[in-house]
Write a protein that holds these residues in place. Structure first.
Motif, PDB file in Angstrom:
ATOM      1  N   ILE A 258       0.818  -1.217   0.000  1.00 30.63           N
ATOM      2  CA  ILE A 258       0.000   0.000   0.000  1.00 30.63           C
ATOM      3  C   ILE A 258       0.849   1.262   0.000  1.00 30.63           C
ATOM      4  O   ILE A 258       0.636   2.182  -0.794  1.00 30.63           O
ATOM      5  CB  ILE A 258      -0.955   0.010   1.215  1.00 30.63           C
ATOM      6  N   GLU A 259       1.846   1.326   0.907  1.00 31.36           N
ATOM      7  CA  GLU A 259       2.628   2.551   1.055  1.00 31.36           C
ATOM      8  C   GLU A 259       3.407   2.879  -0.212  1.00 31.36           C
ATOM      9  O   GLU A 259       3.396   4.009  -0.698  1.00 31.36           O
ATOM     10  CB  GLU A 259       3.575   2.438   2.254  1.00 31.36           C
ATOM     11  N   VAL A 260       4.103   1.878  -0.754  1.00 29.99           N
ATOM     12  CA  VAL A 260       4.879   2.099  -1.982  1.00 29.99           C
ATOM     13  C   VAL A 260       3.940   2.436  -3.141  1.00 29.99           C
ATOM     14  O   VAL A 260       4.233   3.303  -3.966  1.00 29.99           O
ATOM     15  CB  VAL A 260       5.722   0.849  -2.325  1.00 29.99           C
ATOM     16  N   SER A 261       2.813   1.760  -3.194  1.00 32.80           N
ATOM     17  CA  SER A 261       1.851   1.966  -4.273  1.00 32.80           C
ATOM     18  C   SER A 261       1.362   3.409  -4.307  1.00 32.80           C
ATOM     19  O   SER A 261       1.422   4.090  -5.340  1.00 32.80           O
ATOM     20  CB  SER A 261       0.664   1.023  -4.096  1.00 32.80           C
ATOM     21  N   ILE A 262       0.875   3.899  -3.162  1.00 33.37           N
ATOM     22  CA  ILE A 262       0.319   5.255  -3.100  1.00 33.37           C
ATOM     23  C   ILE A 262       1.414   6.306  -3.226  1.00 33.37           C
ATOM     24  O   ILE A 262       1.256   7.304  -3.942  1.00 33.37           O
ATOM     25  CB  ILE A 262      -0.487   5.444  -1.800  1.00 33.37           C
ATOM     26  N   ALA A 263       2.548   6.086  -2.565  1.00 30.21           N
ATOM     27  CA  ALA A 263       3.633   7.084  -2.596  1.00 30.21           C
ATOM     28  C   ALA A 263       4.206   7.240  -4.005  1.00 30.21           C
ATOM     29  O   ALA A 263       4.409   8.361  -4.488  1.00 30.21           O
ATOM     30  CB  ALA A 263       4.733   6.685  -1.626  1.00 30.21           C
ATOM     31  N   SER A 264       4.450   6.129  -4.691  1.00 31.80           N
ATOM     32  CA  SER A 264       5.038   6.205  -6.032  1.00 31.80           C
ATOM     33  C   SER A 264       4.053   6.827  -7.016  1.00 31.80           C
ATOM     34  O   SER A 264       4.437   7.627  -7.877  1.00 31.80           O
ATOM     35  CB  SER A 264       5.461   4.810  -6.512  1.00 31.80           C
ATOM     36  N   PHE A 265       2.772   6.453  -6.891  1.00 30.88           N
ATOM     37  CA  PHE A 265       1.761   7.053  -7.773  1.00 30.88           C
ATOM     38  C   PHE A 265       1.628   8.551  -7.511  1.00 30.88           C
ATOM     39  O   PHE A 265       1.565   9.348  -8.446  1.00 30.88           O
ATOM     40  CB  PHE A 265       0.399   6.378  -7.578  1.00 30.88           C
ATOM     41  N   ALA A 266       1.578   8.936  -6.225  1.00 33.64           N
ATOM     42  CA  ALA A 266       1.402  10.344  -5.865  1.00 33.64           C
ATOM     43  C   ALA A 266       2.556  11.194  -6.405  1.00 33.64           C
ATOM     44  O   ALA A 266       2.329  12.277  -6.971  1.00 33.64           O
ATOM     45  CB  ALA A 266       1.297  10.493  -4.349  1.00 33.64           C
ATOM     46  N   LEU A 267       3.780  10.717  -6.242  1.00 33.71           N
ATOM     47  CA  LEU A 267       4.944  11.471  -6.743  1.00 33.71           C
ATOM     48  C   LEU A 267       4.932  11.546  -8.266  1.00 33.71           C
ATOM     49  O   LEU A 267       5.142  12.622  -8.848  1.00 33.71           O
ATOM     50  CB  LEU A 267       6.240  10.821  -6.257  1.00 33.71           C
ATOM     51  N   ALA A 268       4.700  10.409  -8.907  1.00 35.81           N
ATOM     52  CA  ALA A 268       4.693  10.382 -10.371  1.00 35.81           C
ATOM     53  C   ALA A 268       3.583  11.270 -10.924  1.00 35.81           C
ATOM     54  O   ALA A 268       3.782  12.002 -11.904  1.00 35.81           O
ATOM     55  CB  ALA A 268       4.516   8.945 -10.866  1.00 35.81           C
ATOM     56  N   TYR A 269       2.426  11.233 -10.284  1.00 37.84           N
ATOM     57  CA  TYR A 269       1.296  12.044 -10.744  1.00 37.84           C
ATOM     58  C   TYR A 269       1.576  13.534 -10.564  1.00 37.84           C
ATOM     59  O   TYR A 269       1.272  14.342 -11.450  1.00 37.84           O
ATOM     60  CB  TYR A 269       0.033  11.646  -9.979  1.00 37.84           C
ATOM     61  N   SER A 270       2.164  13.912  -9.423  1.00 40.87           N
ATOM     62  CA  SER A 270       2.436  15.329  -9.165  1.00 40.87           C
ATOM     63  C   SER A 270       3.448  15.882 -10.158  1.00 40.87           C
ATOM     64  O   SER A 270       3.323  17.020 -10.627  1.00 40.87           O
ATOM     65  CB  SER A 270       2.937  15.528  -7.732  1.00 40.87           C
ATOM     66  N   ILE A 271       4.465  15.081 -10.517  1.00 40.95           N
ATOM     67  CA  ILE A 271       5.464  15.525 -11.499  1.00 40.95           C
ATOM     68  C   ILE A 271       4.817  15.656 -12.879  1.00 40.95           C
ATOM     69  O   ILE A 271       5.057  16.627 -13.609  1.00 40.95           O
ATOM     70  CB  ILE A 271       6.646  14.539 -11.538  1.00 40.95           C
ATOM     71  N   THR A 272       3.988  14.683 -13.229  1.00 42.58           N
ATOM     72  CA  THR A 272       3.288  14.729 -14.521  1.00 42.58           C
ATOM     73  C   THR A 272       2.392  15.959 -14.614  1.00 42.58           C
ATOM     74  O   THR A 272       2.381  16.663 -15.629  1.00 42.58           O
ATOM     75  CB  THR A 272       2.437  13.460 -14.714  1.00 42.58           C
ATOM     76  N   GLN A 273       1.656  16.231 -13.544  1.00 41.70           N
ATOM     77  CA  GLN A 273       0.762  17.390 -13.544  1.00 41.70           C
ATOM     78  C   GLN A 273       1.541  18.697 -13.600  1.00 41.70           C
ATOM     79  O   GLN A 273       1.082  19.675 -14.199  1.00 41.70           O
ATOM     80  CB  GLN A 273      -0.131  17.369 -12.301  1.00 41.70           C
ATOM     81  N   MET A 274       2.708  18.712 -12.999  1.00 39.29           N
ATOM     82  CA  MET A 274       3.548  19.905 -13.057  1.00 39.29           C
ATOM     83  C   MET A 274       3.954  20.193 -14.507  1.00 39.29           C
ATOM     84  O   MET A 274       3.933  21.343 -14.960  1.00 39.29           O
ATOM     85  CB  MET A 274       4.800  19.715 -12.190  1.00 39.29           C
ATOM     86  N   LEU A 275       4.303  19.140 -15.253  1.00 34.56           N
ATOM     87  CA  LEU A 275       4.673  19.305 -16.653  1.00 34.56           C
ATOM     88  C   LEU A 275       3.460  19.702 -17.499  1.00 34.56           C
ATOM     89  O   LEU A 275       3.575  20.510 -18.427  1.00 34.56           O
ATOM     90  CB  LEU A 275       5.279  18.005 -17.194  1.00 34.56           C
ATOM     91  N   LEU A 276       2.297  19.151 -17.161  1.00 36.22           N
ATOM     92  CA  LEU A 276       1.094  19.430 -17.944  1.00 36.22           C
ATOM     93  C   LEU A 276       0.445  20.764 -17.587  1.00 36.22           C
ATOM     94  O   LEU A 276      -0.429  21.239 -18.318  1.00 36.22           O
ATOM     95  CB  LEU A 276       0.064  18.313 -17.747  1.00 36.22           C
ATOM     96  N   SER A 277       0.867  21.373 -16.482  1.00 36.64           N
ATOM     97  CA  SER A 277       0.270  22.652 -16.086  1.00 36.64           C
ATOM     98  C   SER A 277       0.458  23.709 -17.160  1.00 36.64           C
ATOM     99  O   SER A 277      -0.335  24.645 -17.274  1.00 36.64           O
ATOM    100  CB  SER A 277       0.876  23.132 -14.762  1.00 36.64           C
ATOM    101  N   PHE A 278       1.491  23.551 -17.981  1.00 36.19           N
ATOM    102  CA  PHE A 278       1.758  24.489 -19.070  1.00 36.19           C
ATOM    103  C   PHE A 278       0.613  24.497 -20.080  1.00 36.19           C
ATOM    104  O   PHE A 278       0.422  25.470 -20.823  1.00 36.19           O
ATOM    105  CB  PHE A 278       3.067  24.103 -19.766  1.00 36.19           C
ATOM    106  N   PHE A 279      -0.191  23.423 -20.085  1.00 38.48           N
ATOM    107  CA  PHE A 279      -1.246  23.286 -21.097  1.00 38.48           C
ATOM    108  C   PHE A 279      -2.651  23.459 -20.517  1.00 38.48           C
ATOM    109  O   PHE A 279      -3.635  23.072 -21.134  1.00 38.48           O
ATOM    110  CB  PHE A 279      -1.123  21.932 -21.794  1.00 38.48           C
ATOM    111  N   MET A 280      -2.735  24.071 -19.340  1.00 39.21           N
ATOM    112  CA  MET A 280      -4.043  24.341 -18.738  1.00 39.21           C
ATOM    113  C   MET A 280      -4.882  25.289 -19.591  1.00 39.21           C
ATOM    114  O   MET A 280      -6.112  25.305 -19.500  1.00 39.21           O
ATOM    115  CB  MET A 280      -3.859  24.949 -17.344  1.00 39.21           C
ATOM    116  N   TYR A 281      -4.213  26.094 -20.432  1.00 37.87           N
ATOM    117  CA  TYR A 281      -4.921  27.089 -21.239  1.00 37.87           C
ATOM    118  C   TYR A 281      -4.944  26.716 -22.717  1.00 37.87           C
ATOM    119  O   TYR A 281      -5.138  27.577 -23.573  1.00 37.87           O
ATOM    120  CB  TYR A 281      -4.261  28.458 -21.087  1.00 37.87           C
ATOM    121  N   ALA A 282      -4.774  25.450 -23.041  1.00 36.96           N
ATOM    122  CA  ALA A 282      -4.771  25.043 -24.452  1.00 36.96           C
ATOM    123  C   ALA A 282      -6.084  25.422 -25.138  1.00 36.96           C
ATOM    124  O   ALA A 282      -6.105  25.784 -26.316  1.00 36.96           O
ATOM    125  CB  ALA A 282      -4.527  23.536 -24.564  1.00 36.96           C
ATOM    126  N   HIS A 283      -7.187  25.358 -24.401  1.00 36.84           N
ATOM    127  CA  HIS A 283      -8.494  25.701 -24.981  1.00 36.84           C
ATOM    128  C   HIS A 283      -8.544  27.144 -25.471  1.00 36.84           C
ATOM    129  O   HIS A 283      -9.307  27.479 -26.378  1.00 36.84           O
ATOM    130  CB  HIS A 283      -9.610  25.452 -23.959  1.00 36.84           C
TER     131      HIS A 283
END
Length: 438
Positions: A258-283
């Motif tokens: 559980i701990e590794v599962s949630i921690a690794s997903f949370a970190l990976a997701y936060s980094i991905t969202q940080m990169l994708l934040s540049f495209f919040m205004y694509a619309h």
């Protein structure tokens, strides 16, 4: 002179890059605040109390953040802008009344304990922090509606300018709180409020000037019904969007580790969202520039949309990734390795997400925001079905299951929105169905 000659890729870059830059910089807001709070006595308690107040703020703010898109799409004259202001005032009044009820009654204490698992010692501090942080909502709404004007007039460089000024003053305020040894959860809320007030003031100053110069006093008119029909589905779209990650965490708690599962997903997701934040205004590319030159907009976006995927590939498959995880994110070697593996499955999401927001621009332009909800619901349903199958068949994949499910859901959402846009094109006529838009 031919329109396609006058309209260059430089025009597109000058419009879109400041938008993406400002969205990416905004994420630094919370780094400044958390970095400040970590310097206080009993930092864990201070950060935890602020986190609960901020989480509640994040939910309540959802109906406010869509006024930027609503204004940039609907407002064509000053009379329409006044109508939208009245509509926003009603929304803010309802939210403020509910927030005051939470802040000054036992209902708030019950919410903190029941939904955020706060203990009795935290309740008073959370309540005091929320009394400050809920004020951010008011300035956020005013900021957003004027930024809609700024975006419509293609003055997006001002969004970057105001975010830089906001961050500088927040950093200065944070420094003073630390220097005077006043590091509390409420101090974090005050830093946030100071930043939002400054950005709001600049938005009003610049937006009002553009409104007076470029918008007629009256025009085609904008009714409350039109505003509500556009605004309400957009609010639900963003609310539904927030449901996915808590659902993912609920399923990941059934993983082998559980701990590794949630921690690794949370970190990976936060980094991905940080990169994708540049495209919040694509619309906004569609809302403001698509009709000027369709081919150049699509070619430009096809190129820039690859950037987050390329950056994620660099992190996942080069030594830069290990350095970033250990030096910047502070993860140990084992968690770094697991997170980088999970991030590989987010590469697909980074390819798809920018196009989802881009295609949503067409639905916003034609005021078909109700149909955005359909694609978002299909996204979440696909992710949940996929995650259910993965968790019960390969629970040992841990956080990877979450990344696969999110990426599959994003793909289904894209296919759905493409189908909806194409269907609207046939019904409304024309190459994109957007030609009739005034």
């Amino acid at each position: 002179m031919d329109q396609s000659t006058r309209f260059t890729y430089g025009n597109l870059a000058a419009f879109f890059i400041p938008l993406g830059f400002s969205a990416s910089l905004t994420s630094l807001t919370h780094i400044i605040i958390n970095g400040t709070l970590s310097r206080g006595e009993n930092a864990a308690f201070i950060i935890a109390c602020y986190a609960v107040a901020f989480a509640l703020f994040g939910i309540i703010e959802r109906p406010i953040i869509v006024f930027r898109q609503t204004c940039s799409t609907l407002v064509k004259d000053r009379a329409g802008f006044k109508k939208l202001n009245i509509f926003m005032l009603v929304v803010i009044s309802v939210i403020a009344a509910f927030s005051l009820l939470l802040a000054y009654s036992s209902l708030g204490d019950w919410v903190y304990i029941t939904f955020f698992n706060a203990n009795e010692n935290m309740v008073a501090t959370i309540s005091d922090t929320f009394k400050v942080i809920f004020l951010v909502i008011i300035f956020s709404g005013i900021r957003g509606i004027y930024q809609g004007i700024i975006i419509s007039q293609l003055e997006t460089k001002w969004l970057s300018v105001m975010v830089v000024i906001r961050l500088f003053l927040m950093f200065l305020a944070a420094y003073l709180f630390v220097a005077f040894d006043y590091v509390t959860s409420m101090a974090g809320a005050m830093i946030f409020l100071i930043g939002m007030m400054v950005e709001c003031a600049i938005s009003v100053w610049k937006g009002q000037g553009l409104l007076n110069r470029h918008y007629p006093s009256s025009g085609p008119g904008l009714s409350m019904k039109e505003i509500s029909q556009f605004y309400t589905p957009l609010v639900f779209y963003f609310v539904i969007q927030t449901l996915l990650i808590p659902i993912i965490y609920m399923f990941l708690s059934l993983s082998d580790d559980i701990e590794v599962s949630i921690a690794s997903f949370a970190l990976a997701y936060s980094i991905t969202q940080m990169l994708l934040s540049f495209f919040m205004y694509a619309h906004q590319l569609v809302l403001q520039l698509y009709e000027k030159n369709k081919r150049k907009v699509i070619r430009f976006f096809a190129f820039v949309s690859l950037l987050p995927s390329l950056l994620l590939v660099v992190l996942c498959y080069t030594p830069a990734g290990e350095w970033f995880m250990e030096s910047v994110m502070g993860a140990d070697a084992e968690l770094s390795r697991t997170t980088l593996y999970v991030m590989q499955f987010f590469i697909f999401k980074t390819l798809v997400f920018p196009w989802v927001d881009f295609m949503n621009g067409f639905l916003m332009l034609k005021r078909l925001t109700k149909r955005m909800l359909i694609a978002q619901v299909m996204n979440i349903l696909a992710a949940v079905v996929c995650l259910t199958l993965l968790i019960y068949t390969v629970p040992q994949w841990n956080g990877t299951n979450g990344a696969i499910a999110v990426s599959i859901g994003e793909l289904v959402g894209l296919l759905a929105v493409i189908y909806i846009v194409r269907k609207a094109t046939v019904v409304l006529g024309g190459e994109t169905g957007l030609k009739k838009e005034a």
